[in-house]
Design a protein around this motif. Sequence first.
Motif, PDB file in Angstrom:
ATOM      1  N   GLY A 163      13.179  -5.129  10.226  1.00  0.00           N
ATOM      2  CA  GLY A 163      12.909  -4.410   8.994  1.00  0.00           C
ATOM      3  C   GLY A 163      13.486  -5.065   7.761  1.00  0.00           C
ATOM      4  O   GLY A 163      13.733  -4.397   6.750  1.00  0.00           O
ATOM      5  N   VAL A 164      13.704  -6.385   7.829  1.00  0.00           N
ATOM      6  CA  VAL A 164      14.207  -7.105   6.661  1.00  0.00           C
ATOM      7  C   VAL A 164      13.110  -8.031   6.138  1.00  0.00           C
ATOM      8  O   VAL A 164      12.116  -8.291   6.809  1.00  0.00           O
ATOM      9  CB  VAL A 164      15.495  -7.895   6.969  1.00  0.00           C
ATOM     10  CG1 VAL A 164      16.617  -6.953   7.336  1.00  0.00           C
ATOM     11  CG2 VAL A 164      15.271  -8.904   8.095  1.00  0.00           C
ATOM     12  N   CYS A 165      13.303  -8.534   4.943  1.00  0.00           N
ATOM     13  CA  CYS A 165      12.245  -9.246   4.231  1.00  0.00           C
ATOM     14  C   CYS A 165      12.186 -10.718   4.610  1.00  0.00           C
ATOM     15  O   CYS A 165      13.222 -11.380   4.729  1.00  0.00           O
ATOM     16  CB  CYS A 165      12.467  -9.133   2.722  1.00  0.00           C
ATOM     17  SG  CYS A 165      12.316  -7.468   2.085  1.00  0.00           S
ATOM     18  N   GLY A 166      10.986 -11.219   4.721  1.00  0.00           N
ATOM     19  CA  GLY A 166      10.760 -12.630   4.972  1.00  0.00           C
ATOM     20  C   GLY A 166       9.337 -12.828   5.437  1.00  0.00           C
ATOM     21  O   GLY A 166       8.741 -11.927   6.039  1.00  0.00           O
ATOM     22  N   ILE A 323       2.834   1.949  -4.705  1.00  0.00           N
ATOM     23  CA  ILE A 323       2.925   0.528  -5.048  1.00  0.00           C
ATOM     24  C   ILE A 323       3.728  -0.165  -3.962  1.00  0.00           C
ATOM     25  O   ILE A 323       4.853   0.240  -3.662  1.00  0.00           O
ATOM     26  CB  ILE A 323       3.606   0.343  -6.418  1.00  0.00           C
ATOM     27  CG1 ILE A 323       2.828   1.086  -7.513  1.00  0.00           C
ATOM     28  CG2 ILE A 323       3.744  -1.139  -6.769  1.00  0.00           C
ATOM     29  CD1 ILE A 323       3.546   1.163  -8.838  1.00  0.00           C
ATOM     30  N   ASP A 324       3.160  -1.187  -3.324  1.00  0.00           N
ATOM     31  CA  ASP A 324       3.921  -1.918  -2.317  1.00  0.00           C
ATOM     32  C   ASP A 324       3.558  -3.393  -2.354  1.00  0.00           C
ATOM     33  O   ASP A 324       2.803  -3.836  -3.224  1.00  0.00           O
ATOM     34  CB  ASP A 324       3.752  -1.310  -0.923  1.00  0.00           C
ATOM     35  CG  ASP A 324       2.397  -1.598  -0.295  1.00  0.00           C
ATOM     36  OD1 ASP A 324       1.562  -2.282  -0.913  1.00  0.00           O
ATOM     37  OD2 ASP A 324       2.175  -1.130   0.837  1.00  0.00           O
ATOM     38  N   CYS A 325       4.106  -4.142  -1.412  1.00  0.00           N
ATOM     39  CA  CYS A 325       3.907  -5.589  -1.434  1.00  0.00           C
ATOM     40  C   CYS A 325       2.617  -6.015  -0.754  1.00  0.00           C
ATOM     41  O   CYS A 325       1.792  -6.698  -1.342  1.00  0.00           O
ATOM     42  CB  CYS A 325       5.097  -6.292  -0.761  1.00  0.00           C
ATOM     43  SG  CYS A 325       4.943  -8.106  -0.718  1.00  0.00           S
ATOM     44  N   TYR A 326       2.425  -5.587   0.509  1.00  0.00           N
ATOM     45  CA  TYR A 326       1.383  -6.184   1.343  1.00  0.00           C
ATOM     46  C   TYR A 326       0.101  -5.377   1.422  1.00  0.00           C
ATOM     47  O   TYR A 326      -0.875  -5.831   2.015  1.00  0.00           O
ATOM     48  CB  TYR A 326       1.919  -6.382   2.761  1.00  0.00           C
ATOM     49  CG  TYR A 326       3.062  -7.372   2.853  1.00  0.00           C
ATOM     50  CD1 TYR A 326       2.856  -8.729   2.626  1.00  0.00           C
ATOM     51  CD2 TYR A 326       4.348  -6.946   3.172  1.00  0.00           C
ATOM     52  CE1 TYR A 326       3.898  -9.632   2.725  1.00  0.00           C
ATOM     53  CE2 TYR A 326       5.395  -7.844   3.268  1.00  0.00           C
ATOM     54  CZ  TYR A 326       5.167  -9.189   3.044  1.00  0.00           C
ATOM     55  OH  TYR A 326       6.208 -10.080   3.135  1.00  0.00           O
ATOM     56  N   GLY A 327       0.048  -4.184   0.850  1.00  0.00           N
ATOM     57  CA  GLY A 327      -1.126  -3.341   0.970  1.00  0.00           C
ATOM     58  C   GLY A 327      -0.825  -2.110   1.803  1.00  0.00           C
ATOM     59  O   GLY A 327       0.228  -2.002   2.441  1.00  0.00           O
ATOM     60  N   HIS A 328      -1.762  -1.179   1.816  1.00  0.00           N
ATOM     61  CA  HIS A 328      -1.517   0.145   2.378  1.00  0.00           C
ATOM     62  C   HIS A 328      -2.193   0.344   3.724  1.00  0.00           C
ATOM     63  O   HIS A 328      -2.001   1.378   4.366  1.00  0.00           O
ATOM     64  CB  HIS A 328      -1.976   1.200   1.379  1.00  0.00           C
ATOM     65  CG  HIS A 328      -1.339   1.020   0.026  1.00  0.00           C
ATOM     66  ND1 HIS A 328      -0.121   1.558  -0.295  1.00  0.00           N
ATOM     67  CD2 HIS A 328      -1.735   0.301  -1.060  1.00  0.00           C
ATOM     68  CE1 HIS A 328       0.203   1.212  -1.532  1.00  0.00           C
ATOM     69  NE2 HIS A 328      -0.752   0.439  -2.012  1.00  0.00           N
ATOM     70  N   GLU A 329      -2.985  -0.620   4.164  1.00  0.00           N
ATOM     71  CA  GLU A 329      -3.605  -0.612   5.491  1.00  0.00           C
ATOM     72  C   GLU A 329      -3.376  -1.984   6.116  1.00  0.00           C
ATOM     73  O   GLU A 329      -3.146  -2.954   5.416  1.00  0.00           O
ATOM     74  CB  GLU A 329      -5.113  -0.333   5.392  1.00  0.00           C
ATOM     75  CG  GLU A 329      -5.497   0.876   4.554  1.00  0.00           C
ATOM     76  CD  GLU A 329      -5.178   2.191   5.236  1.00  0.00           C
ATOM     77  OE1 GLU A 329      -4.890   2.172   6.440  1.00  0.00           O
ATOM     78  OE2 GLU A 329      -5.206   3.239   4.556  1.00  0.00           O
ATOM     79  N   GLY A 330      -3.470  -2.051   7.458  1.00  0.00           N
ATOM     80  CA  GLY A 330      -3.336  -3.331   8.125  1.00  0.00           C
ATOM     81  C   GLY A 330      -1.980  -3.518   8.775  1.00  0.00           C
ATOM     82  O   GLY A 330      -1.063  -2.708   8.587  1.00  0.00           O
ATOM     83  N   PRO A 331      -1.807  -4.610   9.552  1.00  0.00           N
ATOM     84  CA  PRO A 331      -0.579  -4.794  10.342  1.00  0.00           C
ATOM     85  C   PRO A 331       0.683  -4.998   9.507  1.00  0.00           C
ATOM     86  O   PRO A 331       1.780  -4.767  10.004  1.00  0.00           O
ATOM     87  CB  PRO A 331      -0.889  -6.041  11.181  1.00  0.00           C
ATOM     88  CG  PRO A 331      -1.991  -6.748  10.450  1.00  0.00           C
ATOM     89  CD  PRO A 331      -2.799  -5.667   9.815  1.00  0.00           C
ATOM     90  N   PHE A 332       0.559  -5.443   8.256  1.00  0.00           N
ATOM     91  CA  PHE A 332       1.750  -5.617   7.418  1.00  0.00           C
ATOM     92  C   PHE A 332       2.089  -4.374   6.603  1.00  0.00           C
ATOM     93  O   PHE A 332       3.110  -4.346   5.917  1.00  0.00           O
ATOM     94  CB  PHE A 332       1.559  -6.785   6.441  1.00  0.00           C
ATOM     95  CG  PHE A 332       1.703  -8.162   7.051  1.00  0.00           C
ATOM     96  CD1 PHE A 332       1.701  -8.348   8.426  1.00  0.00           C
ATOM     97  CD2 PHE A 332       1.825  -9.278   6.245  1.00  0.00           C
ATOM     98  CE1 PHE A 332       1.809  -9.615   8.976  1.00  0.00           C
ATOM     99  CE2 PHE A 332       1.950 -10.551   6.782  1.00  0.00           C
ATOM    100  CZ  PHE A 332       1.935 -10.726   8.149  1.00  0.00           C
ATOM    101  N   LEU A 341       7.394 -13.024  -1.692  1.00  0.00           N
ATOM    102  CA  LEU A 341       6.703 -12.955  -0.402  1.00  0.00           C
ATOM    103  C   LEU A 341       5.206 -12.763  -0.589  1.00  0.00           C
ATOM    104  O   LEU A 341       4.409 -13.267   0.208  1.00  0.00           O
ATOM    105  CB  LEU A 341       7.306 -11.840   0.446  1.00  0.00           C
ATOM    106  CG  LEU A 341       8.822 -11.983   0.666  1.00  0.00           C
ATOM    107  CD1 LEU A 341       9.329 -10.913   1.619  1.00  0.00           C
ATOM    108  CD2 LEU A 341       9.168 -13.372   1.201  1.00  0.00           C
ATOM    109  N   ALA A 342       4.799 -12.051  -1.639  1.00  0.00           N
ATOM    110  CA  ALA A 342       3.371 -11.945  -1.929  1.00  0.00           C
ATOM    111  C   ALA A 342       2.796 -13.321  -2.241  1.00  0.00           C
ATOM    112  O   ALA A 342       1.695 -13.670  -1.794  1.00  0.00           O
ATOM    113  CB  ALA A 342       3.141 -10.982  -3.092  1.00  0.00           C
ATOM    114  N   GLN A 343       3.525 -14.116  -3.028  1.00  0.00           N
ATOM    115  CA  GLN A 343       3.065 -15.480  -3.300  1.00  0.00           C
ATOM    116  C   GLN A 343       3.018 -16.318  -2.023  1.00  0.00           C
ATOM    117  O   GLN A 343       2.129 -17.157  -1.842  1.00  0.00           O
ATOM    118  CB  GLN A 343       3.982 -16.148  -4.320  1.00  0.00           C
ATOM    119  CG  GLN A 343       3.902 -15.579  -5.731  1.00  0.00           C
ATOM    120  CD  GLN A 343       4.500 -16.525  -6.765  1.00  0.00           C
ATOM    121  OE1 GLN A 343       4.426 -17.748  -6.613  1.00  0.00           O
ATOM    122  NE2 GLN A 343       5.082 -15.971  -7.814  1.00  0.00           N
TER     123      GLN A 343
END
Length: 470
Positions: A163-166, A323-332, A341-343
Amino acid sequence: MATPSAIERASWTRDLLASLGRADTSNQHALQIIGRDPVIATRFRAGEAAAAVLAANAIAAADLWCARGGRPQRIEVDVRAAAASLVSFLYQRCQGASLDRSPQPTTALYRARDGRWVHLHGGFSSREGTLALLKCDDDAGAIANAVASWDAQALEDALADRGVCGAKLRSADEWRAHPQGVALAQVPVVEVLRLGDAAPEPIPGPRAGAHGARPLSGVRVLDLTRVLAGPTCARTLAEHGAEVLHVRSPKLPSIEPFVIDANPGKRSCFLDLDSREDAERMRALVRDAHVFSQGYRPGALARRGFSPEGLAEMRPGIIAVSIDCYGHEGPFAGWPGWEQLAQTVTGMAHEHAGDEHPALVPAAINDYTTGYLGALGVMCALARRATEGGSWHVRVSLARTAMWIMSLPRTAPEDKPGGFDMASITPWIIEMNTAWGPLTRLGPIARMSETPPRWDLPPAPLGSDPAAWR
């Protein structure tokens, strides 16, 4: 005569508004976008993209002004100033001192054993989890050696499990083929979804011509966000007159330069939603709110009774913003993430500098633009609610914004970035008296003839106001 670039930018603005249900009233407001990219040192048209979104915001605000009985407006957005807004925290001066931050070794790109790259992001609580996984000290050399003992995909998976960022560096083609990229490609850059039924509500607040009337006068916004897209969304609503109450848990850490940058126009209070008493105070605030904007990972607020669906039951007609980084549906969906990380995942960093020595676009290009897009969604939802009724859910994400920016044409290879310094953006520099002392900073970018955007309040220290509407 308009240059082709100006025509393209106007079409980006029109397309964004049309995707959100705005009828084509191209002759109602006079729009001019001045200047051109490159401003920032990248072939992505970062300044022009931001200018197009800021222009859409100004048009949406001008539409709401007309709904109050106001006159159509002349709107002007400068590309150089829009580009500067993507690094606005660097242009703050408080009593003559810069408020920039030093880089941290746990937030950087490192090469893995298989030759691929991984961007770690040890911001906030992720730092300790990242170092614990890597079993090394908080030192760039030690981290590089530790990452070099992992394959990139295995490290990305291990970070996600903790649950950490990378995230692993990907090309745009790899991202388009990835299940998360596929999921994001199927949704618009700003989603405005109907949550449930509610009676139509007129735009709250005074009619045009009344003392203090502005496009969003009377609109109450709860802002449960931090760094940087979420606070930018509410800050943009505040510059058009919304009453914004920024709510933060007293348990969460903060980054003061970003608080100062993103919180003008707002009051700020503490509420601990794990406390029964504070959760009830929040419910009372929601019942009198028009907008509830949150930027925490999916499920964090739902577990505390504040999911979009729960908000719509609590306050029919609410506009919830996620508002989030990777989107609201899907495995991420549900993974924590930030600008870097978005870049990294979408191919933006890969295209910007290549995979031999990858580097990020030198601006928070997705953070600020996503915040502007979220505010655009809110204003269009307010307009739809006035005629259609309903409760609404606005969804934006950094990765989807990156994909939109990457879908736009590039600047020519021979074009040299114009850059910006304090002299070039002086017309947009404002002064504020704050709790930190006299502050100079970048002000609102859009120029509007009838309702010039402004912030009525300086940024406030976190928790300095009561948890109540004015």
